[in-house]
Design a protein around this motif. Structure first.
Motif, PDB file in Angstrom:
ATOM      1  N   ALA A  74       0.829  -1.209   0.000  1.00 39.59           N
ATOM      2  CA  ALA A  74       0.000   0.000   0.000  1.00 39.59           C
ATOM      3  C   ALA A  74       0.859   1.253   0.000  1.00 39.59           C
ATOM      4  CB  ALA A  74      -0.940  -0.020   1.206  1.00 39.59           C
ATOM      5  N   ARG A  75       1.935   1.241   0.768  1.00 40.00           N
ATOM      6  CA  ARG A  75       2.810   2.412   0.837  1.00 40.00           C
ATOM      7  C   ARG A  75       3.467   2.705  -0.510  1.00 40.00           C
ATOM      8  NH1 ARG A  75       5.073   0.926   4.992  1.00 40.00           N
ATOM      9  NH2 ARG A  75       7.076   0.123   4.262  1.00 40.00           N
ATOM     10  N   HIS A  76       3.756   1.666  -1.268  1.00 39.67           N
ATOM     11  CA  HIS A  76       4.405   1.843  -2.566  1.00 39.67           C
ATOM     12  C   HIS A  76       3.405   1.821  -3.718  1.00 39.67           C
ATOM     13  CE1 HIS A  76       8.699   1.642  -1.384  1.00 39.67           C
ATOM     14  NE2 HIS A  76       8.207   0.989  -0.341  1.00 39.67           N
ATOM     15  N   ALA A  77       2.106   1.776  -3.406  1.00 36.97           N
ATOM     16  CA  ALA A  77       1.052   1.773  -4.426  1.00 36.97           C
ATOM     17  C   ALA A  77       1.270   0.649  -5.438  1.00 36.97           C
ATOM     18  CB  ALA A  77       0.968   3.125  -5.125  1.00 36.97           C
ATOM     19  N   VAL A  78       1.567  -0.551  -4.936  1.00 36.12           N
ATOM     20  CA  VAL A  78       1.826  -1.716  -5.780  1.00 36.12           C
ATOM     21  C   VAL A  78       0.680  -2.712  -5.634  1.00 36.12           C
ATOM     22  CG1 VAL A  78       3.320  -3.728  -6.126  1.00 36.12           C
ATOM     23  CG2 VAL A  78       4.334  -1.485  -5.671  1.00 36.12           C
ATOM     24  N   LYS A  79       0.161  -3.176  -6.770  1.00 34.59           N
ATOM     25  CA  LYS A  79      -0.814  -4.262  -6.783  1.00 34.59           C
ATOM     26  C   LYS A  79      -0.080  -5.546  -7.146  1.00 34.59           C
ATOM     27  CE  LYS A  79      -4.179  -1.519  -5.798  1.00 34.59           C
ATOM     28  NZ  LYS A  79      -4.635  -1.461  -4.390  1.00 34.59           N
ATOM     29  N   ALA A  80      -0.316  -6.594  -6.376  1.00 34.21           N
ATOM     30  CA  ALA A  80       0.411  -7.851  -6.544  1.00 34.21           C
ATOM     31  C   ALA A  80      -0.579  -8.995  -6.734  1.00 34.21           C
ATOM     32  CB  ALA A  80       1.300  -8.117  -5.335  1.00 34.21           C
ATOM     33  N   THR A  81      -0.031 -10.150  -7.095  1.00 31.84           N
ATOM     34  CA  THR A  81      -0.815 -11.383  -7.186  1.00 31.84           C
ATOM     35  C   THR A  81      -0.418 -12.295  -6.033  1.00 31.84           C
ATOM     36  OG1 THR A  81      -0.991 -11.232  -9.589  1.00 31.84           O
ATOM     37  CG2 THR A  81      -1.341 -13.399  -8.594  1.00 31.84           C
ATOM     38  N   PHE A  82      -1.413 -12.797  -5.319  1.00 29.60           N
ATOM     39  CA  PHE A  82      -1.189 -13.713  -4.203  1.00 29.60           C
ATOM     40  C   PHE A  82      -1.731 -15.084  -4.604  1.00 29.60           C
ATOM     41  CE2 PHE A  82      -0.814  -9.617  -2.285  1.00 29.60           C
ATOM     42  CZ  PHE A  82      -0.019  -9.766  -1.153  1.00 29.60           C
ATOM     43  N   PHE A  83      -0.827 -16.053  -4.745  1.00 26.95           N
ATOM     44  CA  PHE A  83      -1.194 -17.429  -5.064  1.00 26.95           C
ATOM     45  C   PHE A  83      -1.503 -18.135  -3.743  1.00 26.95           C
ATOM     46  CE2 PHE A  83       1.436 -15.890  -8.506  1.00 26.95           C
ATOM     47  CZ  PHE A  83       0.794 -16.354  -9.648  1.00 26.95           C
ATOM     48  N   VAL A  84      -2.774 -18.443  -3.522  1.00 23.87           N
ATOM     49  CA  VAL A  84      -3.254 -18.887  -2.216  1.00 23.87           C
ATOM     50  C   VAL A  84      -3.692 -20.348  -2.283  1.00 23.87           C
ATOM     51  CG1 VAL A  84      -4.934 -18.442  -0.377  1.00 23.87           C
ATOM     52  CG2 VAL A  84      -4.029 -16.532  -1.733  1.00 23.87           C
ATOM     53  N   THR A  85      -3.233 -21.170  -1.359  1.00 29.90           N
ATOM     54  CA  THR A  85      -3.743 -22.538  -1.278  1.00 29.90           C
ATOM     55  C   THR A  85      -5.145 -22.517  -0.673  1.00 29.90           C
ATOM     56  OG1 THR A  85      -2.876 -23.036   0.939  1.00 29.90           O
ATOM     57  CG2 THR A  85      -1.409 -23.462  -0.936  1.00 29.90           C
ATOM     58  N   GLY A  86      -5.967 -23.477  -1.098  1.00 31.50           N
ATOM     59  CA  GLY A  86      -7.321 -23.545  -0.554  1.00 31.50           C
ATOM     60  C   GLY A  86      -7.320 -23.770   0.945  1.00 31.50           C
ATOM     61  N   TRP A  87      -6.368 -24.570   1.435  1.00 34.98           N
ATOM     62  CA  TRP A  87      -6.264 -24.816   2.879  1.00 34.98           C
ATOM     63  C   TRP A  87      -6.029 -23.514   3.628  1.00 34.98           C
ATOM     64  CZ3 TRP A  87      -3.217 -24.084   7.053  1.00 34.98           C
ATOM     65  CH2 TRP A  87      -3.384 -24.920   8.171  1.00 34.98           C
ATOM     66  N   THR A  88      -5.179 -22.653   3.078  1.00 36.17           N
ATOM     67  CA  THR A  88      -4.887 -21.372   3.735  1.00 36.17           C
ATOM     68  C   THR A  88      -6.125 -20.491   3.781  1.00 36.17           C
ATOM     69  OG1 THR A  88      -2.576 -21.487   3.022  1.00 36.17           O
ATOM     70  CG2 THR A  88      -3.411 -19.332   3.673  1.00 36.17           C
ATOM     71  N   ALA A  89      -6.895 -20.468   2.693  1.00 34.92           N
ATOM     72  CA  ALA A  89      -8.124 -19.662   2.687  1.00 34.92           C
ATOM     73  C   ALA A  89      -9.078 -20.130   3.771  1.00 34.92           C
ATOM     74  CB  ALA A  89      -8.791 -19.737   1.320  1.00 34.92           C
ATOM     75  N   GLU A  90      -9.160 -21.436   3.992  1.00 30.90           N
ATOM     76  CA  GLU A  90     -10.054 -21.966   5.010  1.00 30.90           C
ATOM     77  C   GLU A  90      -9.510 -21.728   6.414  1.00 30.90           C
ATOM     78  OE1 GLU A  90     -12.266 -25.593   2.586  1.00 30.90           O
ATOM     79  OE2 GLU A  90     -10.525 -26.070   3.847  1.00 30.90           O
ATOM     80  N   ALA A  91      -8.197 -21.838   6.585  1.00 29.90           N
ATOM     81  CA  ALA A  91      -7.602 -21.710   7.918  1.00 29.90           C
ATOM     82  C   ALA A  91      -7.454 -20.259   8.350  1.00 29.90           C
ATOM     83  CB  ALA A  91      -6.237 -22.408   7.950  1.00 29.90           C
ATOM     84  N   HIS A  92      -7.211 -19.371   7.397  1.00 32.69           N
ATOM     85  CA  HIS A  92      -6.927 -17.965   7.716  1.00 32.69           C
ATOM     86  C   HIS A  92      -7.780 -17.037   6.845  1.00 32.69           C
ATOM     87  CE1 HIS A  92      -3.489 -19.307  10.074  1.00 32.69           C
ATOM     88  NE2 HIS A  92      -3.017 -19.957   9.028  1.00 32.69           N
ATOM     89  N   PRO A  93      -9.103 -17.125   6.941  1.00 35.91           N
ATOM     90  CA  PRO A  93      -9.953 -16.325   6.048  1.00 35.91           C
ATOM     91  C   PRO A  93      -9.759 -14.822   6.206  1.00 35.91           C
ATOM     92  CG  PRO A  93     -11.257 -17.342   7.804  1.00 35.91           C
ATOM     93  CD  PRO A  93      -9.901 -17.976   7.850  1.00 35.91           C
ATOM     94  N   ALA A  94      -9.555 -14.335   7.428  1.00 39.44           N
ATOM     95  CA  ALA A  94      -9.407 -12.893   7.628  1.00 39.44           C
ATOM     96  C   ALA A  94      -8.157 -12.367   6.936  1.00 39.44           C
ATOM     97  CB  ALA A  94      -9.370 -12.567   9.121  1.00 39.44           C
ATOM     98  N   ALA A  95      -7.061 -13.094   7.025  1.00 40.56           N
ATOM     99  CA  ALA A  95      -5.828 -12.667   6.374  1.00 40.56           C
ATOM    100  C   ALA A  95      -6.004 -12.634   4.857  1.00 40.56           C
ATOM    101  CB  ALA A  95      -4.676 -13.586   6.752  1.00 40.56           C
ATOM    102  N   CYS A  96      -6.703 -13.633   4.316  1.00 37.87           N
ATOM    103  CA  CYS A  96      -6.915 -13.677   2.869  1.00 37.87           C
ATOM    104  C   CYS A  96      -7.901 -12.600   2.416  1.00 37.87           C
ATOM    105  CB  CYS A  96      -7.393 -15.063   2.460  1.00 37.87           C
ATOM    106  SG  CYS A  96      -6.153 -16.360   2.725  1.00 37.87           S
ATOM    107  N   GLU A  97      -8.911 -12.337   3.232  1.00 38.82           N
ATOM    108  CA  GLU A  97      -9.844 -11.255   2.898  1.00 38.82           C
ATOM    109  C   GLU A  97      -9.137  -9.908   2.874  1.00 38.82           C
ATOM    110  OE1 GLU A  97     -12.782 -11.788   5.888  1.00 38.82           O
ATOM    111  OE2 GLU A  97     -13.723 -13.525   4.900  1.00 38.82           O
ATOM    112  N   ALA A  98      -8.140  -9.728   3.733  1.00 35.99           N
ATOM    113  CA  ALA A  98      -7.382  -8.474   3.735  1.00 35.99           C
ATOM    114  C   ALA A  98      -6.617  -8.294   2.426  1.00 35.99           C
ATOM    115  CB  ALA A  98      -6.414  -8.451   4.918  1.00 35.99           C
ATOM    116  N   ILE A  99      -6.161  -9.389   1.836  1.00 36.77           N
ATOM    117  CA  ILE A  99      -5.494  -9.307   0.535  1.00 36.77           C
ATOM    118  C   ILE A  99      -6.457  -8.756  -0.503  1.00 36.77           C
ATOM    119  CG2 ILE A  99      -4.473 -10.676  -1.325  1.00 36.77           C
ATOM    120  CD1 ILE A  99      -3.467 -12.634   0.868  1.00 36.77           C
ATOM    121  N   LEU A 100      -7.673  -9.285  -0.520  1.00 31.61           N
ATOM    122  CA  LEU A 100      -8.675  -8.799  -1.465  1.00 31.61           C
ATOM    123  C   LEU A 100      -9.015  -7.335  -1.229  1.00 31.61           C
ATOM    124  CD1 LEU A 100     -11.373 -11.604  -1.890  1.00 31.61           C
ATOM    125  CD2 LEU A 100      -9.822 -10.693  -3.620  1.00 31.61           C
ATOM    126  N   LYS A 101      -9.171  -6.962   0.035  1.00 27.53           N
ATOM    127  CA  LYS A 101      -9.514  -5.573   0.357  1.00 27.53           C
ATOM    128  C   LYS A 101      -8.426  -4.617  -0.092  1.00 27.53           C
ATOM    129  CE  LYS A 101     -12.508  -6.713   4.292  1.00 27.53           C
ATOM    130  NZ  LYS A 101     -12.664  -6.692   5.776  1.00 27.53           N
TER     131      LYS A 101
END
Length: 291
Positions: A74-101
Protein backbone atom coordinates in the motif's frame (compact mmCIF):
# COMPACT_ATOMS: atom_id res chain seq x y z
CA UNK A 1 6.34 -47.56 -17.36
CA UNK A 2 9.62 -45.99 -18.38
CA UNK A 3 9.57 -42.29 -19.25
CA UNK A 4 10.09 -41.28 -22.87
CA UNK A 5 13.73 -40.26 -23.26
CA UNK A 6 13.49 -39.41 -26.97
CA UNK A 7 15.76 -36.42 -27.69
CA UNK A 8 13.36 -33.51 -28.08
CA UNK A 9 12.58 -30.25 -26.28
CA UNK A 10 10.68 -30.84 -23.05
CA UNK A 11 8.47 -27.85 -23.85
CA UNK A 12 6.84 -27.94 -27.32
CA UNK A 13 5.75 -24.30 -27.13
CA UNK A 14 7.44 -21.99 -29.65
CA UNK A 15 9.70 -19.20 -28.38
CA UNK A 16 7.97 -16.27 -26.70
CA UNK A 17 6.53 -13.87 -29.28
CA UNK A 18 7.82 -10.34 -29.65
CA UNK A 19 5.04 -8.02 -28.51
CA UNK A 20 5.18 -4.54 -26.94
CA UNK A 21 4.57 -3.87 -23.28
CA UNK A 22 1.81 -1.31 -22.56
CA UNK A 23 2.41 2.44 -22.82
CA UNK A 24 5.90 2.09 -24.21
CA UNK A 25 7.24 0.22 -21.17
CA UNK A 26 10.57 -1.50 -21.59
CA UNK A 27 9.85 -4.41 -19.25
CA UNK A 28 7.37 -5.72 -16.70
CA UNK A 29 7.65 -6.41 -12.98
CA UNK A 30 5.30 -9.10 -11.70
CA UNK A 31 5.24 -9.15 -7.86
CA UNK A 32 3.88 -12.54 -6.85
CA UNK A 33 3.45 -14.01 -3.36
CA UNK A 34 2.85 -17.68 -2.56
CA UNK A 35 0.50 -17.79 0.42
CA UNK A 36 1.20 -21.26 1.78
CA UNK A 37 0.89 -20.71 5.54
CA UNK A 38 1.02 -24.07 7.33
CA UNK A 39 -0.07 -25.98 4.22
CA UNK A 40 3.46 -26.02 2.80
CA UNK A 41 4.56 -28.01 5.85
CA UNK A 42 1.52 -30.32 5.74
CA UNK A 43 1.78 -30.98 2.03
CA UNK A 44 5.33 -32.19 2.45
CA UNK A 45 4.69 -34.31 5.54
CA UNK A 46 1.28 -34.64 7.16
CA UNK A 47 2.92 -35.70 10.42
CA UNK A 48 3.94 -32.06 10.77
CA UNK A 49 0.38 -31.39 11.95
CA UNK A 50 1.57 -32.37 15.42
CA UNK A 51 4.99 -30.67 15.15
CA UNK A 52 3.80 -27.31 16.33
CA UNK A 53 7.11 -25.46 16.11
CA UNK A 54 7.47 -26.58 12.49
CA UNK A 55 3.90 -25.43 11.84
CA UNK A 56 4.70 -22.07 13.41
CA UNK A 57 6.89 -21.19 10.42
CA UNK A 58 3.73 -21.10 8.32
CA UNK A 59 1.59 -19.61 11.07
CA UNK A 60 3.75 -16.50 10.94
CA UNK A 61 2.09 -15.56 7.65
CA UNK A 62 -1.35 -14.73 9.03
CA UNK A 63 -0.07 -13.35 12.34
CA UNK A 64 2.59 -10.99 10.98
CA UNK A 65 3.77 -11.64 7.42
CA UNK A 66 0.67 -10.87 5.37
CA UNK A 67 -0.30 -7.72 7.32
CA UNK A 68 3.24 -6.32 6.98
CA UNK A 69 3.45 -7.17 3.28
CA UNK A 70 0.10 -5.48 2.66
CA UNK A 71 1.33 -2.36 4.46
CA UNK A 72 4.43 -2.27 2.27
CA UNK A 73 2.47 -2.73 -0.96
CA UNK A 74 0.00 0.00 0.00
CA UNK A 75 2.81 2.41 0.84
CA UNK A 76 4.41 1.84 -2.57
CA UNK A 77 1.05 1.77 -4.43
CA UNK A 78 1.83 -1.72 -5.78
CA UNK A 79 -0.81 -4.26 -6.78
CA UNK A 80 0.41 -7.85 -6.54
CA UNK A 81 -0.81 -11.38 -7.19
CA UNK A 82 -1.19 -13.71 -4.20
CA UNK A 83 -1.19 -17.43 -5.06
CA UNK A 84 -3.25 -18.89 -2.22
CA UNK A 85 -3.74 -22.54 -1.28
CA UNK A 86 -7.32 -23.55 -0.55
CA UNK A 87 -6.26 -24.82 2.88
CA UNK A 88 -4.89 -21.37 3.74
CA UNK A 89 -8.12 -19.66 2.69
CA UNK A 90 -10.05 -21.97 5.01
CA UNK A 91 -7.60 -21.71 7.92
CA UNK A 92 -6.93 -17.96 7.72
CA UNK A 93 -9.95 -16.32 6.05
CA UNK A 94 -9.41 -12.89 7.63
CA UNK A 95 -5.83 -12.67 6.37
CA UNK A 96 -6.91 -13.68 2.87
CA UNK A 97 -9.84 -11.26 2.90
CA UNK A 98 -7.38 -8.47 3.73
CA UNK A 99 -5.49 -9.31 0.53
CA UNK A 100 -8.67 -8.80 -1.47
CA UNK A 101 -9.51 -5.57 0.36
CA UNK A 102 -6.09 -4.27 -0.65
CA UNK A 103 -7.10 -4.62 -4.31
CA UNK A 104 -4.75 -7.51 -5.06
CA UNK A 105 -5.32 -10.52 -7.27
CA UNK A 106 -5.99 -13.94 -5.73
CA UNK A 107 -4.71 -16.87 -7.81
CA UNK A 108 -4.72 -20.67 -7.38
CA UNK A 109 -1.92 -22.53 -5.59
CA UNK A 110 -3.45 -25.95 -5.04
CA UNK A 111 -5.28 -26.99 -1.90
CA UNK A 112 -2.78 -28.63 0.46
CA UNK A 113 0.38 -27.56 -1.39
CA UNK A 114 0.98 -31.07 -2.70
CA UNK A 115 3.71 -31.26 -5.30
CA UNK A 116 2.27 -32.42 -8.65
CA UNK A 117 3.65 -35.77 -9.75
CA UNK A 118 3.23 -37.23 -13.26
CA UNK A 119 1.10 -40.36 -13.24
CA UNK A 120 -1.06 -39.22 -10.33
CA UNK A 121 -3.65 -37.07 -12.05
CA UNK A 122 -6.41 -38.17 -9.65
CA UNK A 123 -4.66 -36.49 -6.73
CA UNK A 124 -4.24 -33.32 -8.77
CA UNK A 125 -7.89 -33.27 -9.82
CA UNK A 126 -8.81 -33.28 -6.12
CA UNK A 127 -6.18 -30.66 -5.31
CA UNK A 128 -7.30 -28.34 -8.10
CA UNK A 129 -11.02 -28.72 -7.51
CA UNK A 130 -10.77 -28.36 -3.72
CA UNK A 131 -8.65 -25.26 -4.25
CA UNK A 132 -11.22 -23.73 -6.58
CA UNK A 133 -14.03 -24.57 -4.15
CA UNK A 134 -12.27 -23.03 -1.13
CA UNK A 135 -11.33 -19.80 -2.92
CA UNK A 136 -14.89 -19.39 -4.22
CA UNK A 137 -16.63 -20.34 -0.99
CA UNK A 138 -14.41 -18.36 1.40
CA UNK A 139 -13.37 -15.39 -0.74
CA UNK A 140 -15.88 -15.31 -3.58
CA UNK A 141 -13.04 -15.61 -6.11
CA UNK A 142 -12.76 -17.74 -9.23
CA UNK A 143 -9.05 -17.48 -10.05
CA UNK A 144 -7.67 -17.27 -13.58
CA UNK A 145 -4.01 -17.83 -12.64
CA UNK A 146 -2.18 -20.82 -11.18
CA UNK A 147 1.26 -21.38 -9.69
CA UNK A 148 2.23 -24.99 -9.08
CA UNK A 149 3.04 -26.00 -5.48
CA UNK A 150 6.78 -26.69 -5.25
CA UNK A 151 7.04 -25.42 -8.80
CA UNK A 152 6.21 -28.66 -10.63
CA UNK A 153 3.69 -29.53 -13.34
CA UNK A 154 2.98 -32.02 -16.13
CA UNK A 155 1.03 -32.11 -19.38
CA UNK A 156 -2.21 -33.65 -18.10
CA UNK A 157 -2.35 -31.20 -15.21
CA UNK A 158 -1.84 -28.27 -17.56
CA UNK A 159 -4.73 -29.55 -19.68
CA UNK A 160 -6.89 -29.90 -16.56
CA UNK A 161 -6.11 -26.35 -15.49
CA UNK A 162 -6.99 -24.96 -18.91
CA UNK A 163 -10.26 -26.90 -18.94
CA UNK A 164 -11.10 -25.52 -15.47
CA UNK A 165 -10.71 -21.94 -16.73
CA UNK A 166 -7.11 -21.14 -15.81
CA UNK A 167 -5.86 -18.57 -18.32
CA UNK A 168 -2.27 -18.31 -17.15
CA UNK A 169 0.37 -20.31 -15.31
CA UNK A 170 3.45 -18.97 -13.55
CA UNK A 171 5.74 -21.92 -12.86
CA UNK A 172 8.02 -22.63 -15.83
CA UNK A 173 11.61 -21.36 -15.84
CA UNK A 174 12.47 -21.51 -19.53
CA UNK A 175 11.98 -17.95 -20.80
CA UNK A 176 12.05 -14.32 -19.75
CA UNK A 177 8.89 -13.31 -21.64
CA UNK A 178 5.35 -14.72 -21.63
CA UNK A 179 4.34 -17.36 -24.16
CA UNK A 180 1.41 -19.72 -24.71
CA UNK A 181 1.69 -23.42 -23.92
CA UNK A 182 1.19 -25.92 -26.74
CA UNK A 183 -0.71 -29.02 -25.58
CA UNK A 184 -1.44 -32.24 -27.46
CA UNK A 185 -5.08 -31.20 -27.98
CA UNK A 186 -4.49 -27.52 -28.73
CA UNK A 187 -3.47 -24.26 -27.12
CA UNK A 188 -2.83 -24.17 -23.40
CA UNK A 189 -2.65 -21.39 -20.83
CA UNK A 190 -0.30 -18.44 -21.13
CA UNK A 191 2.92 -18.95 -19.20
CA UNK A 192 4.38 -16.03 -17.26
CA UNK A 193 7.75 -17.63 -16.55
CA UNK A 194 9.47 -17.20 -13.22
CA UNK A 195 13.06 -16.33 -12.41
CA UNK A 196 14.44 -18.58 -9.68
CA UNK A 197 16.74 -15.77 -8.54
CA UNK A 198 13.62 -13.91 -7.35
CA UNK A 199 12.47 -16.77 -5.11
CA UNK A 200 12.97 -15.57 -1.55
CA UNK A 201 12.81 -19.14 -0.16
CA UNK A 202 16.30 -19.70 -1.58
CA UNK A 203 17.78 -16.90 0.50
CA UNK A 204 15.68 -16.53 3.61
CA UNK A 205 14.28 -19.88 4.76
CA UNK A 206 16.31 -22.15 7.01
CA UNK A 207 14.78 -24.72 9.34
CA UNK A 208 15.66 -27.85 11.24
CA UNK A 209 14.87 -30.31 8.45
CA UNK A 210 16.80 -28.25 5.89
CA UNK A 211 19.49 -26.26 7.68
CA UNK A 212 21.48 -23.84 5.56
CA UNK A 213 23.04 -20.43 5.82
CA UNK A 214 20.84 -17.38 5.44
CA UNK A 215 21.78 -14.77 2.86
CA UNK A 216 22.29 -11.22 4.05
CA UNK A 217 20.60 -8.11 2.80
CA UNK A 218 23.30 -6.86 0.45
CA UNK A 219 23.79 -10.28 -1.13
CA UNK A 220 20.10 -10.63 -1.98
CA UNK A 221 19.71 -7.02 -3.09
CA UNK A 222 22.67 -7.29 -5.42
CA UNK A 223 21.18 -10.42 -7.03
CA UNK A 224 17.74 -8.87 -7.41
CA UNK A 225 19.06 -5.58 -8.78
CA UNK A 226 21.34 -7.26 -11.31
CA UNK A 227 18.69 -9.74 -12.45
CA UNK A 228 16.12 -6.99 -12.83
CA UNK A 229 18.44 -4.58 -14.67
CA UNK A 230 19.42 -7.21 -17.24
CA UNK A 231 15.82 -8.39 -17.60
CA UNK A 232 14.87 -4.80 -18.33
CA UNK A 233 17.62 -4.58 -20.95
CA UNK A 234 16.19 -7.74 -22.57
CA UNK A 235 12.58 -6.38 -22.48
CA UNK A 236 11.49 -9.27 -20.28
CA UNK A 237 9.26 -9.81 -17.26
CA UNK A 238 10.79 -10.04 -13.79
CA UNK A 239 8.49 -12.55 -12.08
CA UNK A 240 8.94 -12.78 -8.32
CA UNK A 241 8.19 -15.75 -6.06
CA UNK A 242 7.89 -14.40 -2.53
CA UNK A 243 6.44 -15.95 0.61
CA UNK A 244 5.01 -13.94 3.52
CA UNK A 245 6.66 -16.40 5.93
CA UNK A 246 10.01 -15.35 4.43
CA UNK A 247 9.75 -11.80 3.08
CA UNK A 248 7.40 -10.89 5.93
CA UNK A 249 10.33 -11.25 8.36
CA UNK A 250 11.89 -7.95 9.49
CA UNK A 251 15.14 -7.90 7.52
CA UNK A 252 13.63 -9.60 4.44
CA UNK A 253 10.88 -6.97 4.42
CA UNK A 254 13.52 -4.28 4.17
CA UNK A 255 15.12 -6.06 1.20
CA UNK A 256 11.84 -5.97 -0.72
CA UNK A 257 11.27 -2.31 0.13
CA UNK A 258 14.73 -1.36 -1.10
CA UNK A 259 14.30 -3.45 -4.24
CA UNK A 260 11.05 -1.63 -5.02
CA UNK A 261 12.89 1.68 -4.57
CA UNK A 262 15.52 0.49 -7.05
CA UNK A 263 12.89 -0.40 -9.66
CA UNK A 264 11.06 2.91 -9.10
CA UNK A 265 14.05 4.84 -10.38
CA UNK A 266 13.05 3.69 -13.88
CA UNK A 267 10.01 5.26 -15.52
CA UNK A 268 9.68 2.57 -18.18
CA UNK A 269 8.63 -0.40 -16.03
CA UNK A 270 5.12 -1.83 -16.13
CA UNK A 271 4.17 -3.03 -12.63
CA UNK A 272 1.48 -5.63 -13.23
CA UNK A 273 -0.49 -8.51 -11.75
CA UNK A 274 -0.64 -11.87 -13.47
CA UNK A 275 -4.17 -11.21 -14.68
CA UNK A 276 -3.11 -7.89 -16.21
CA UNK A 277 -0.22 -9.54 -18.03
CA UNK A 278 -2.51 -12.29 -19.33
CA UNK A 279 -5.07 -9.69 -20.47
CA UNK A 280 -2.37 -7.80 -22.35
CA UNK A 281 -0.95 -10.95 -23.94
CA UNK A 282 -4.39 -12.01 -25.16
CA UNK A 283 -5.04 -8.53 -26.56
CA UNK A 284 -1.76 -8.73 -28.49
CA UNK A 285 -2.75 -12.17 -29.80
CA UNK A 286 -6.07 -10.82 -31.05
CA UNK A 287 -4.40 -7.84 -32.68
CA UNK A 288 -2.02 -10.15 -34.56
CA UNK A 289 -4.85 -12.23 -36.07
CA UNK A 290 -5.70 -11.49 -39.71
CA UNK A 291 -8.92 -9.58 -40.32
Amino acid sequence: MMPDLTPKPANPAPPAPDFPWPNGARCALFPGFDVDAESVWLGGDRRNAERLVTMSYGGYEARVGIPKILELLARHAVKATFFVTGWTAEAHPAACEAILKGGHEIAHHGYLHIRPEPGDLATMVEEVDRGFDALKRILGVTPVGYRAPSGENFTELLQLLRDRGIRYSSSWRDDIRPYRHALPDGAGPIEIPVNYSFDDWNFGMSHRSSPRALFGREEVLSIWRDEFDQTRDWNGVATMIMHPQVTGRPMRYRILEEFFAHVRQYDDVWWATGREIADHYEACERAALPA
